[in-house]
Design a protein around this motif. Structure first.
Motif, PDB file in Angstrom:
ATOM      1  N   ALA A 148      -1.477  -8.279   5.814  1.00 19.68           N
ATOM      2  CA  ALA A 148      -1.585  -6.828   5.995  1.00 19.68           C
ATOM      3  C   ALA A 148      -0.406  -6.136   5.339  1.00 19.68           C
ATOM      4  O   ALA A 148      -0.551  -5.108   4.663  1.00 19.68           O
ATOM      5  CB  ALA A 148      -1.652  -6.486   7.478  1.00 19.68           C
ATOM      6  N   ALA A 149       0.792  -6.695   5.511  1.00 20.92           N
ATOM      7  CA  ALA A 149       1.995  -6.094   4.923  1.00 20.92           C
ATOM      8  C   ALA A 149       1.903  -6.114   3.402  1.00 20.92           C
ATOM      9  O   ALA A 149       2.303  -5.159   2.722  1.00 20.92           O
ATOM     10  CB  ALA A 149       3.243  -6.831   5.393  1.00 20.92           C
ATOM     11  N   THR A 150       1.354  -7.201   2.852  1.00 16.73           N
ATOM     12  CA  THR A 150       1.191  -7.286   1.389  1.00 16.73           C
ATOM     13  C   THR A 150       0.274  -6.174   0.889  1.00 16.73           C
ATOM     14  O   THR A 150       0.592  -5.460  -0.067  1.00 16.73           O
ATOM     15  CB  THR A 150       0.584  -8.652   1.006  1.00 16.73           C
ATOM     16  N   ALA A 151      -0.869  -6.020   1.562  1.00 12.55           N
ATOM     17  CA  ALA A 151      -1.824  -4.985   1.157  1.00 12.55           C
ATOM     18  C   ALA A 151      -1.215  -3.599   1.318  1.00 12.55           C
ATOM     19  O   ALA A 151      -1.280  -2.747   0.423  1.00 12.55           O
ATOM     20  CB  ALA A 151      -3.100  -5.115   1.972  1.00 12.55           C
ATOM     21  N   ALA A 152      -0.577  -3.341   2.465  1.00  9.94           N
ATOM     22  CA  ALA A 152      -0.035  -2.013   2.750  1.00  9.94           C
ATOM     23  C   ALA A 152       1.089  -1.674   1.779  1.00  9.94           C
ATOM     24  O   ALA A 152       1.194  -0.541   1.296  1.00  9.94           O
ATOM     25  CB  ALA A 152       0.460  -1.949   4.194  1.00  9.94           C
TER      26      ALA A 152
END
Ligand SMILES: Nc1ncnc2c1ncn2[C@@H]1O[C@H](COP(=O)(O)OP(=O)(O)O)[C@@H](O)[C@H]1O
Ligand SMILES: [Mg+2]
Length: 615
Positions: A284-288
């Motif tokens: 999620a952090a990568t996408a965000a």
């Protein structure tokens, strides 16, 4: 505010409508491609996030891997497609807009709009002449701008999905930076547009330096250096204003970009922090994190955006020209700034077929050129009997050519009227098969030397009879131009310009004979009933003049002929003669009558006769 907002909505709609008008299917394809390529990056963000998440958790990464590969593949395919379709739409939009402009400028039968500086400004602006970037280029960039919007909004949705409160912060930041640059560029463009006439003057110098026609005098008078210098200075003077406007907005843009950078750093830090704290998963952090960076395209005001608004401006200019050339002043918007002091010569519904049978009359005519307060004529009266020849004599600037322009209805009189067999010229249809212009044939003082084939130069006299080669040949013979055509390398089809391969440049007198042939073709094949000859033999040698003119009168017997000339050998042959001075007819009669009267005509005649006698 509501107005501004409405304009913001209307402008893109007008733009897309104009593109669709050029090519609906292609426009739809370009828009579709824009949406698709804009969606690729957000999809990539999600897929790469899922990929990282899967790898971190040792799950199967097959599905996200396939998506990532598909995104790359789609990009490879879509890029050249977008390029190809975008370029095609660009050309088609340019062609469609130029066509609209040509139609609008040709709509009025009159000339006032052609000479109006405000209209000329609009024509240059509508073609992108100020920036040398045609409005159609916007169509090429349309897909790119749409892709930026889709990518940006998609990224914001992803950000909102993981950290909802970050999205509005970023959104406001993007909007502010975008608005600041947009405003800045708008102000710069307004400065540039305000200098249109100055740029036109400078472009004129460029035309003089590059053209073939002025080349003789630019050389003999040694103007080359001066032209280049003035061109550069004129351009620099305009650009100095533009660059000043650019500098003024520069710091604001820098501050806005710095503030946005801060907001983005903060957003990135929040995402990383949430990742480290375990609030967001690694995936999620990568996408965000990517989405925070990907949304930044919303803040970028690029050339493509500017070109789109430039195209919108061009559309507005074309609208203005269309309005000015088709509507009468009360219907025109007061802030259009066009057509101050003139009405477009449009309208008139009555057929002009067969006219005139009795006479053309100038009745108490007052006329001043639009934008020039001094009247050329005031309460001017003149009767031109039908089926006969009338010569008009007068000093330079007396208004002889102006009379003929009024007779052609290139302008309407300010007061009084011109009547044809009692019918107001303004109520006759100017164009069309039974319109007034078809009734008139003319060799103007500054007749056009069409850089086209010799044939077309003559056949233009009656375009709908263009196929009648024999009639064209006859007209050429009667005007004594057959020897000219006989010498041409490729005969009829030789282009009459040294600028084209196998083309030829004719002499002044040779050109004049072709112009005469054109008018003759209009009378004989096109059925024109009024023949205007404004200094028709000025470039012919003395023998040629006598020969041509005599034949001309013979052939055009029964045609209402008006000849303006300084050569009394021509003038004296007319059925009647008028002398125009200070906006009035001061003498009228036959050659013999006027000589006997011993007035202005007699004096002028004796002067010329003496001079030739002395030779
Ligand atoms: N398009 C125009 N706009 C403004 N003034 C014009 C225009 N054409 C001619 N004039 C002016 O009108 C006057 C009459 O010109 P013109 O009819 O060409 O004279 P002539 O043919 O008798 O030599 C001149 O003073 C000229 O400067
Ligand atoms: Mg003249």
């Amino acid at each position: 505010m509501g107005g501004v907002l409405a304009a913001r909505v209307r402008a893109p709609i007008a733009l897309v409508a104009a593109f669709a008008r050029a090519n609906t299917l292609l426009s739809a394809a370009v828009i579709g491609l824009g949406v698709l390529s804009g969606a690729l990056l957000p999809v990539f963000m999600l897929a790469s996030g899922a990929l990282v998440g899967a790898l971190g958790a040792s799950r199967s990464a097959l599905f996200p891997t396939v998506i990532v590969i598909a995104v790359f593949a789609a990009e490879r395919v879509m890029d050249p497609l977008r390029e190809e379709l975008g370029r095609s739409l660009w050309r088609q939009v340019d062609q469609s807009l130029t066509q609209r402009l040509m139609v609008a400028m040709s709509a009025p039968a009159g000339l006032a709009h052609v000479e109006d500086p405000a209209v000329r400004d609009r024509v240059v602006q509508a073609q992108g002449g100020l920036t040398d970037m045609t409005p159609g280029q916007a169509a090429y960039y349309l897909a790119q701008v749409i892709a930026m919007w889709v990518q940006g909004l998609g990224s914001l949705v992803i950000v909102a999905h993981f950290e909802w409160w970050l999205a509005p912060i970023l959104m406001v930041g993007y909007a502010v930076v975008f608005a600041v640059s947009r405003r800045h560029w708008h102000e710069v463009t307004v400065v540039l547009y305000g200098r249109t006439e100055a740029l036109r003057r400078s472009y004129y110098l460029r035309t003089v330096a590059l053209g073939a026609a002025p080349a003789k005098e630019t050389r003999v008078f040694g103007l080359a250096g001066w032209l280049v210098d003035r061109y550069r200075q004129g351009w620099l003077a305009v650009m100095a204003d533009v660059w000043r406007a650019r500098r003024e907005g520069w710091w604001t843009a820098v501050w806005a970009a710095l503030a946005l950078g801060g907001a983005e750093l903060f957003a990135l830090w929040s995402v990383v922090h949430a990742g480290l704290a375990g609030v967001l998963s690694l995936g999620a952090a990568t996408a965000a994190g990517q989405a925070v960076l990907g949304g930044a395209v919303l803040s970028q005001y690029q050339d493509s955006h500017w070109l789109l608004s430039e195209c919108g401006r061009a559309l507005g200019r074309i609208d203005e020209v269309e309005t000015a050339t088709t509507e009468s002043p009360p219907a025109r918007s007061p802030d259009a700034g066009l057509g101050v002091g003139w009405r477009p010569v449009v309208g008139g519904t009555e057929s002009a077929a067969g006219l005139p049978r009795q006479a053309i009359r100038f009745e108490q005519v007052r006329f001043a050129y639009p934008g020039h307060p001094a009247a050329v004529f005031d309460r001017f009266d003149l009767e031109i009997p039908a089926g006969r020849s009338l010569a008009i004599v007068g000093a330079n600037g007396a208004g002889k050519t102006t009379l003929m322009k009024l007779l052609c209805r290139f302008y309407d009189p300010d007061e009084g009227r011109i009547s044809v067999d009692g019918v107001d010229l303004a109520s006759l249809r100017p164009d069309g098969a039974d319109g007034w212009h078809r009734r008139v044939a003319a060799v103007f003082q500054d007749y056009v030397q069409f850089e086209l084939s010799a044939y077309d130069n003559v056949a233009f006299g009656a375009l709908d009879r263009r196929g009648e080669e024999r009639a064209v040949a006859e007209a050429v013979e009667l005007a004594g131009a057959d020897r000219v055509v006989g010498r041409l390398a490729e005969g009829w089809s030789t282009p009459l310009s040294a600028q084209f391969s196998s083309g030829t440049q004719l002499s002044g007198g040779e050109w004049q004979r072709l112009a005469l042939a054109r008018a003759l073709f209009a009378v004989r094949a096109g059925g024109a009933g009024v023949l205007i000859l404004d200094e028709p033999t000025a470039a012919l040698d003395v023998r040629g003049e006598a020969e041509v003119y005599e034949r001309f009168l013979e052939v055009t017997r029964g045609t209402t002929t008006i000849v303006i000339s300084h050569r009394f050998s021509t003038v004296r042959r007319a059925d009647s003669i008028v002398v125009v001075e200070h906006g009035r007819v001061v003498e009228a009669g036959t050659h013999a009558e006027l000589l006997a009267a011993g007035g202005v005509y007699a004096t002028m005649y004796r002067l010329q006769a003496e001079r030739f006698g002395a030779l």
